[in-house]
Write a protein that holds these residues in place. Structure first.
Motif, mmCIF file in Angstrom:
data_model
loop_
_atom_site.group_PDB
_atom_site.id
_atom_site.type_symbol
_atom_site.label_atom_id
_atom_site.label_comp_id
_atom_site.label_asym_id
_atom_site.label_seq_id
_atom_site.Cartn_x
_atom_site.Cartn_y
_atom_site.Cartn_z
ATOM 1 N N ALA A 68 41.495 29.977 27.124
ATOM 2 C CA ALA A 68 41.509 31.386 27.524
ATOM 3 C C ALA A 68 42.310 31.517 28.811
ATOM 4 O O ALA A 68 42.527 30.526 29.518
ATOM 5 N N THR A 69 42.748 32.718 29.086
ATOM 6 C CA THR A 69 43.517 32.968 30.312
ATOM 7 C C THR A 69 42.941 34.165 31.051
ATOM 8 O O THR A 69 42.600 35.174 30.429
ATOM 9 N N TRP A 70 42.816 34.000 32.356
ATOM 10 C CA TRP A 70 42.532 35.140 33.222
ATOM 11 C C TRP A 70 43.828 35.406 33.970
ATOM 12 O O TRP A 70 44.244 34.570 34.799
ATOM 13 N N HIS A 71 44.461 36.526 33.645
ATOM 14 C CA HIS A 71 45.723 36.841 34.312
ATOM 15 C C HIS A 71 45.469 37.870 35.407
ATOM 16 O O HIS A 71 44.857 38.910 35.163
ATOM 17 N N LEU A 72 45.947 37.564 36.602
ATOM 18 C CA LEU A 72 45.757 38.462 37.739
ATOM 19 C C LEU A 72 47.074 39.136 38.091
ATOM 20 O O LEU A 72 48.124 38.489 38.139
ATOM 21 N N GLU A 73 46.977 40.428 38.306
ATOM 22 C CA GLU A 73 48.142 41.169 38.779
ATOM 23 C C GLU A 73 47.676 42.035 39.922
ATOM 24 O O GLU A 73 46.861 42.939 39.721
ATOM 25 N N ASP A 74 48.150 41.723 41.118
ATOM 26 C CA ASP A 74 47.689 42.437 42.313
ATOM 27 C C ASP A 74 46.166 42.566 42.328
ATOM 28 O O ASP A 74 45.630 43.647 42.614
#
Ligand SMILES: Nc1ncnc2c1ncn2[C@@H]1O[C@H](COP(=O)(O)OP(=O)(O)OP(=O)(O)O)[C@@H](O)[C@H]1O
Ligand SMILES: [Mg+2]
Length: 231
Positions: A216-222
């Motif tokens: 799984a991926t936790w993608h962070l954007e700002d």
């Protein structure tokens, strides 16, 4: 899996603030034992801040929201540590004037192991990252990639110990950033071993090849988190 299952790591509305800077903005997500979750996003997106919040390593008042592991609330120093949180810090953070072996063995002793057992486990984990010959070298005498491998070995050894006493949440903050291709694969394989033994592994990385091993991926954007499971 040899170790007992511990339940999911669940984040609900977790934020991290440094004064006016919102580094993590109401993150809600969960991660399963037995899996690697990649934590991705550009530089400054909030990866380190999120890992530190889970590890209970931020100064008081910097994070809010709720973090739990199974039925236990975690997110401060004591609760995260007793739930088995272990950080592989970005930039290694070794004690320069200690040997590679002691950089690993001393935290193991602090976590309750006897001196002899801790040295033996330190030597085994150093060997697993290709540093069997370097246990007696001072950290300051090692190359950047060798130092990173010592930090990885320390995290692996502590995670192993935590797994034996119930659960491990390994917070690996860009643990392969200074490694060549083969060594990177070696380290990723060792992180997979911790997951296979029932650990929860959060792996912050800028490297798409490394992120590919994750379930799984936790993608962070700002600071805003989007979670996706591998199709
Ligand atoms: N101690 C601090 N004081 C003030 N601001 C901070 C502090 N630590 C981080 N920040 C800010 O919080 C934001 C997130 O930083 P963080 O270190 O979590 O990012 P990151 O995703 O780990 O980046 P990188 O990929 O460069 O390691 C950034 O805007 C950063 O400038
Ligand atoms: Mg970072």
């Amino acid at each position: 899996m040899t170790e007992q299952m511990t339940g999911r790591l669940v984040l609900h509305d977790v934020s991290v603030r440094y004064g006016d800077v919102v580094a993590v903005d109401a993150a809600t997500a969960s991660a399963a034992p037995g899996e690697i979750t990649a934590v991705t996003g550009h530089s400054g997106a909030g990866k380190t801040s999120l890992l530190w919040a889970i590890g209970g390593m931020l100064d008081d008042g910097r994070s809010d929201g709720s973090i739990s592991l199974g039925d236990k609330t975690i997110g401060d120093e004591a609760t995260s540590r007793s739930a088995g949180a272990v950080l592989i810090p970005q930039g290694s953070a070794l004690a320069e004037v200690l040997t590679a072996r002691d950089n690993i063995a001393i935290p193991l002793v602090a976590a309750g192991m006897s001196g002899g057992e801790a040295s033996a486990l330190a030597d085994r984990t150093l060997a697993s990252v290709g540093l069997a010959e370097h246990g007696g070298h001072l950290a300051e005498e090692l190359s950047g990639g060798q130092r990173q491998r010592v930090a990885v070995a320390r995290g692996l050894a502590l995670s192993s110990l935590r797994l034996e006493s119930g659960s491990a949440v390994l917070l690996a903050d860009e643990p392969t950033s200074e490694l060549d291709h083969d060594t990177r694969e070696l380290v990723v394989g060792l992180l997979q071993d911790i997951a296979r033994r029932g650990g929860i592994v959060l792996l912050a990385t800028h490297d798409p090849e490394v992120a590919e091993v994750a379930a799984a991926t936790w993608h962070l954007e700002d600071g805003r988190l989007t979670a996706t499971a591998r199709p």
